[in-house]
Write a protein that holds these residues in place. Sequence first.
Motif, PDB file in Angstrom:
ATOM      1  N   ILE A 147       3.112   7.846  -2.570  1.00  0.00           N
ATOM      2  CA  ILE A 147       2.314   7.600  -3.766  1.00  0.00           C
ATOM      3  C   ILE A 147       3.038   6.541  -4.586  1.00  0.00           C
ATOM      4  CG2 ILE A 147       1.396   8.591  -5.895  1.00  0.00           C
ATOM      5  CD1 ILE A 147       1.351  11.312  -4.401  1.00  0.00           C
ATOM      6  N   ARG A 148       2.369   5.433  -4.803  1.00  0.00           N
ATOM      7  CA  ARG A 148       2.948   4.332  -5.571  1.00  0.00           C
ATOM      8  C   ARG A 148       2.461   4.422  -7.018  1.00  0.00           C
ATOM      9  NH1 ARG A 148       1.407  -0.399  -4.693  1.00  0.00           N
ATOM     10  NH2 ARG A 148      -0.548   0.013  -3.597  1.00  0.00           N
ATOM     11  N   VAL A 149       3.374   4.213  -7.950  1.00  0.00           N
ATOM     12  CA  VAL A 149       3.040   4.291  -9.375  1.00  0.00           C
ATOM     13  C   VAL A 149       3.596   3.040 -10.053  1.00  0.00           C
ATOM     14  CG1 VAL A 149       3.065   5.716 -11.450  1.00  0.00           C
ATOM     15  CG2 VAL A 149       3.338   6.798  -9.201  1.00  0.00           C
ATOM     16  N   ASN A 150       2.705   2.218 -10.566  1.00  0.00           N
ATOM     17  CA  ASN A 150       3.098   0.983 -11.239  1.00  0.00           C
ATOM     18  C   ASN A 150       2.405   0.878 -12.589  1.00  0.00           C
ATOM     19  OD1 ASN A 150       4.805  -0.601  -9.227  1.00  0.00           O
ATOM     20  ND2 ASN A 150       3.001  -0.164  -7.973  1.00  0.00           N
ATOM     21  N   MET A 193     -15.059 -13.816  -7.896  1.00  0.00           N
ATOM     22  CA  MET A 193     -13.997 -13.128  -7.164  1.00  0.00           C
ATOM     23  C   MET A 193     -13.342 -14.104  -6.191  1.00  0.00           C
ATOM     24  SD  MET A 193     -12.413 -10.287  -6.905  1.00  0.00           S
ATOM     25  CE  MET A 193     -13.551  -9.292  -7.875  1.00  0.00           C
ATOM     26  N   THR A 194     -12.044 -14.266  -6.299  1.00  0.00           N
ATOM     27  CA  THR A 194     -11.344 -15.236  -5.472  1.00  0.00           C
ATOM     28  C   THR A 194     -10.580 -14.611  -4.322  1.00  0.00           C
ATOM     29  OG1 THR A 194      -9.438 -15.143  -6.966  1.00  0.00           O
ATOM     30  CG2 THR A 194     -11.094 -16.839  -7.405  1.00  0.00           C
ATOM     31  N   ALA A 195     -10.474 -13.291  -4.293  1.00  0.00           N
ATOM     32  CA  ALA A 195      -9.744 -12.620  -3.217  1.00  0.00           C
ATOM     33  C   ALA A 195     -10.458 -11.335  -2.843  1.00  0.00           C
ATOM     34  CB  ALA A 195      -8.313 -12.314  -3.645  1.00  0.00           C
ATOM     35  N   THR A 196     -10.378 -11.003  -1.552  1.00  0.00           N
ATOM     36  CA  THR A 196     -10.943  -9.749  -1.061  1.00  0.00           C
ATOM     37  C   THR A 196      -9.813  -8.875  -0.536  1.00  0.00           C
ATOM     38  OG1 THR A 196     -13.011 -10.827  -0.423  1.00  0.00           O
ATOM     39  CG2 THR A 196     -12.538  -8.693   0.576  1.00  0.00           C
ATOM     40  N   PHE A 197      -9.756  -7.669  -1.067  1.00  0.00           N
ATOM     41  CA  PHE A 197      -8.765  -6.687  -0.610  1.00  0.00           C
ATOM     42  C   PHE A 197      -9.511  -5.695   0.275  1.00  0.00           C
ATOM     43  CE2 PHE A 197      -7.253  -8.455  -4.569  1.00  0.00           C
ATOM     44  CZ  PHE A 197      -5.915  -8.713  -4.309  1.00  0.00           C
ATOM     45  N   HIS A 198      -9.493  -5.967   1.567  1.00  0.00           N
ATOM     46  CA  HIS A 198     -10.350  -5.237   2.496  1.00  0.00           C
ATOM     47  C   HIS A 198     -10.089  -3.740   2.503  1.00  0.00           C
ATOM     48  CE1 HIS A 198     -11.893  -9.012   4.131  1.00  0.00           C
ATOM     49  NE2 HIS A 198     -10.654  -9.453   4.138  1.00  0.00           N
ATOM     50  N   ASP A 199      -8.856  -3.330   2.254  1.00  0.00           N
ATOM     51  CA  ASP A 199      -8.536  -1.904   2.315  1.00  0.00           C
ATOM     52  C   ASP A 199      -9.111  -1.124   1.131  1.00  0.00           C
ATOM     53  OD1 ASP A 199      -6.370  -3.422   0.887  1.00  0.00           O
ATOM     54  OD2 ASP A 199      -5.687  -1.388   0.442  1.00  0.00           O
ATOM     55  N   LEU A 200      -9.594  -1.808   0.100  1.00  0.00           N
ATOM     56  CA  LEU A 200     -10.194  -1.110  -1.041  1.00  0.00           C
ATOM     57  C   LEU A 200     -11.634  -0.689  -0.784  1.00  0.00           C
ATOM     58  CD1 LEU A 200      -8.815  -3.155  -4.081  1.00  0.00           C
ATOM     59  CD2 LEU A 200      -7.998  -0.967  -3.180  1.00  0.00           C
ATOM     60  N   LYS A 201     -12.228  -1.209   0.274  1.00  0.00           N
ATOM     61  CA  LYS A 201     -13.612  -0.834   0.590  1.00  0.00           C
ATOM     62  C   LYS A 201     -13.681   0.669   0.876  1.00  0.00           C
ATOM     63  CE  LYS A 201     -17.590  -2.238   3.374  1.00  0.00           C
ATOM     64  NZ  LYS A 201     -18.105  -0.889   3.574  1.00  0.00           N
ATOM     65  N   GLY A 215      -1.000   9.923   0.470  1.00  0.00           N
ATOM     66  CA  GLY A 215      -0.613   8.759  -0.322  1.00  0.00           C
ATOM     67  C   GLY A 215      -1.684   8.345  -1.313  1.00  0.00           C
ATOM     68  N   GLY A 216      -1.354   7.339  -2.115  1.00  0.00           N
ATOM     69  CA  GLY A 216      -2.295   6.829  -3.104  1.00  0.00           C
ATOM     70  C   GLY A 216      -1.604   5.829  -4.010  1.00  0.00           C
ATOM     71  N   ALA A 217      -2.382   5.300  -4.949  1.00  0.00           N
ATOM     72  CA  ALA A 217      -1.851   4.304  -5.886  1.00  0.00           C
ATOM     73  C   ALA A 217      -2.290   4.652  -7.299  1.00  0.00           C
ATOM     74  CB  ALA A 217      -2.326   2.908  -5.517  1.00  0.00           C
ATOM     75  N   ILE A 218      -1.351   4.594  -8.227  1.00  0.00           N
ATOM     76  CA  ILE A 218      -1.629   4.824  -9.639  1.00  0.00           C
ATOM     77  C   ILE A 218      -1.221   3.584 -10.416  1.00  0.00           C
ATOM     78  CG2 ILE A 218      -1.008   6.172 -11.684  1.00  0.00           C
ATOM     79  CD1 ILE A 218      -0.545   8.562  -9.805  1.00  0.00           C
ATOM     80  N   LEU A 254      -2.291  -4.281  -7.201  1.00  0.00           N
ATOM     81  CA  LEU A 254      -1.456  -3.075  -7.228  1.00  0.00           C
ATOM     82  C   LEU A 254      -2.152  -1.880  -6.595  1.00  0.00           C
ATOM     83  CD1 LEU A 254       0.201  -3.299 -10.763  1.00  0.00           C
ATOM     84  CD2 LEU A 254       1.257  -3.757  -8.542  1.00  0.00           C
ATOM     85  N   ALA A 255      -3.483  -1.867  -6.598  1.00  0.00           N
ATOM     86  CA  ALA A 255      -4.227  -0.783  -5.964  1.00  0.00           C
ATOM     87  C   ALA A 255      -4.261  -0.926  -4.449  1.00  0.00           C
ATOM     88  CB  ALA A 255      -5.659  -0.744  -6.512  1.00  0.00           C
ATOM     89  N   SER A 256      -4.169  -2.151  -3.976  1.00  0.00           N
ATOM     90  CA  SER A 256      -4.301  -2.438  -2.543  1.00  0.00           C
ATOM     91  C   SER A 256      -2.996  -2.231  -1.798  1.00  0.00           C
ATOM     92  CB  SER A 256      -4.761  -3.897  -2.365  1.00  0.00           C
ATOM     93  OG  SER A 256      -4.630  -4.317  -1.036  1.00  0.00           O
ATOM     94  N   ASP A 257      -3.103  -2.010  -0.505  1.00  0.00           N
ATOM     95  CA  ASP A 257      -1.925  -1.908   0.355  1.00  0.00           C
ATOM     96  C   ASP A 257      -1.207  -3.241   0.506  1.00  0.00           C
ATOM     97  OD1 ASP A 257      -2.280   0.780   0.730  1.00  0.00           O
ATOM     98  OD2 ASP A 257      -3.338   0.579   2.639  1.00  0.00           O
ATOM     99  N   VAL A 258      -1.806  -4.312   0.006  1.00  0.00           N
ATOM    100  CA  VAL A 258      -1.107  -5.597  -0.026  1.00  0.00           C
ATOM    101  C   VAL A 258       0.217  -5.448  -0.777  1.00  0.00           C
ATOM    102  CG1 VAL A 258      -1.215  -7.957  -0.940  1.00  0.00           C
ATOM    103  CG2 VAL A 258      -3.200  -6.971   0.184  1.00  0.00           C
ATOM    104  N   SER A 259       0.236  -4.553  -1.760  1.00  0.00           N
ATOM    105  CA  SER A 259       1.457  -4.317  -2.550  1.00  0.00           C
ATOM    106  C   SER A 259       2.136  -3.015  -2.134  1.00  0.00           C
ATOM    107  CB  SER A 259       1.109  -4.274  -4.041  1.00  0.00           C
ATOM    108  OG  SER A 259       0.179  -3.231  -4.323  1.00  0.00           O
ATOM    109  N   LYS A 260       2.067  -2.672  -0.860  1.00  0.00           N
ATOM    110  CA  LYS A 260       2.476  -1.346  -0.394  1.00  0.00           C
ATOM    111  C   LYS A 260       3.953  -1.034  -0.612  1.00  0.00           C
ATOM    112  CE  LYS A 260       3.233  -2.573   4.504  1.00  0.00           C
ATOM    113  NZ  LYS A 260       4.611  -2.073   4.626  1.00  0.00           N
ATOM    114  N   MET A 261       4.783  -2.025  -0.821  1.00  0.00           N
ATOM    115  CA  MET A 261       6.199  -1.759  -1.076  1.00  0.00           C
ATOM    116  C   MET A 261       6.586  -2.013  -2.536  1.00  0.00           C
ATOM    117  SD  MET A 261       7.333  -0.395   1.587  1.00  0.00           S
ATOM    118  CE  MET A 261       9.090  -0.333   1.205  1.00  0.00           C
ATOM    119  N   MET A 262       5.588  -2.039  -3.405  1.00  0.00           N
ATOM    120  CA  MET A 262       5.849  -2.153  -4.840  1.00  0.00           C
ATOM    121  C   MET A 262       5.584  -0.811  -5.507  1.00  0.00           C
ATOM    122  SD  MET A 262       4.318  -5.812  -6.147  1.00  0.00           S
ATOM    123  CE  MET A 262       4.698  -5.370  -7.846  1.00  0.00           C
ATOM    124  N   THR A 263       6.568  -0.283  -6.190  1.00  0.00           N
ATOM    125  CA  THR A 263       6.378   0.925  -6.982  1.00  0.00           C
ATOM    126  C   THR A 263       7.439   0.975  -8.069  1.00  0.00           C
ATOM    127  OG1 THR A 263       5.881   3.305  -6.849  1.00  0.00           O
ATOM    128  CG2 THR A 263       7.824   2.523  -5.636  1.00  0.00           C
TER     129      THR A 263
END
Length: 254
Positions: free
Chosen positions: A181-184, A1-9, A137-140, A231-240
């Motif tokens: 709700i983000r859907v990508n 694992m090369t990156a940690t997405f802290h908000d997914l914990k 909110g959420g991510a799909i 795409l699941a993380s808030d790192v991509s919060k403005m992508m949908t």
Amino acid sequence: MTATFHDLKDKSVFITGGGSGIGAYLTDGFLAQGAKVAFVGRSDASAFCDEMEEKHGVRPLFIQCDITDIPALQGAMDQAAAAQGPIAVLVNNAANDKRHTTLEVDEDFWDWTQAVNLKAYFFACQRAIAGMKDAGGGAIINFSSISYMMGNDGYPGYTTANAGITGMTRSLAREFGPDKIRVNAIAPGWVLTDKQKEMWVTPEALEAHLERQCLKDSLSPEDIVGATLFLASDVSKMMTGQAMVVDGGVVVTG
């Protein structure tokens, strides 16, 4: 694992087909981030769950069901939400790319290809969105494929469904953006899963496909995990409403 997405914990994640192929790597990847993972599949995944528990110290929740049975699928999602909290991330991954020709397709086969590759995606989104609206909110993430972008033959029902997934993704992103709700979608290239190697990979076919890639390394399931986590993380919060291609550079978008 090369990156940690802290908000997914501790996020509640639901994955279709999460016990084999790309889905197993997704389950592993989300567990490594500290997420609470539930997944469904047709085949018993107890041994895989044992492996994940030994590796991560936490056991994913496996619920056996056929995703074409919509009441069973949505019931499994309700069970997961009751056990692990409202679903914050839905990954529609399960699919079947059984080869077929146009002239041999009958209505039953057509209905089955759409049921497993598109219909189940829609109704999983429907159930997840209801809970995500209440949660704020959420991510799909919907798995599509570059196969329809390439105009591939050999599985027209599958490519039709994958084009539909992209259209559905954009419409749901528009409808539920006000609910945060983000859907990508993710469109992988030819990922060399065990199933692909057993059934369709030949030296000639692989050589021809690699010739079409900008990057000359074959794709492995691990190569899809990072994009999904992003795409699941808030790192991509403005992508949908987007379709992210991960194919080594076969097709181009934009």
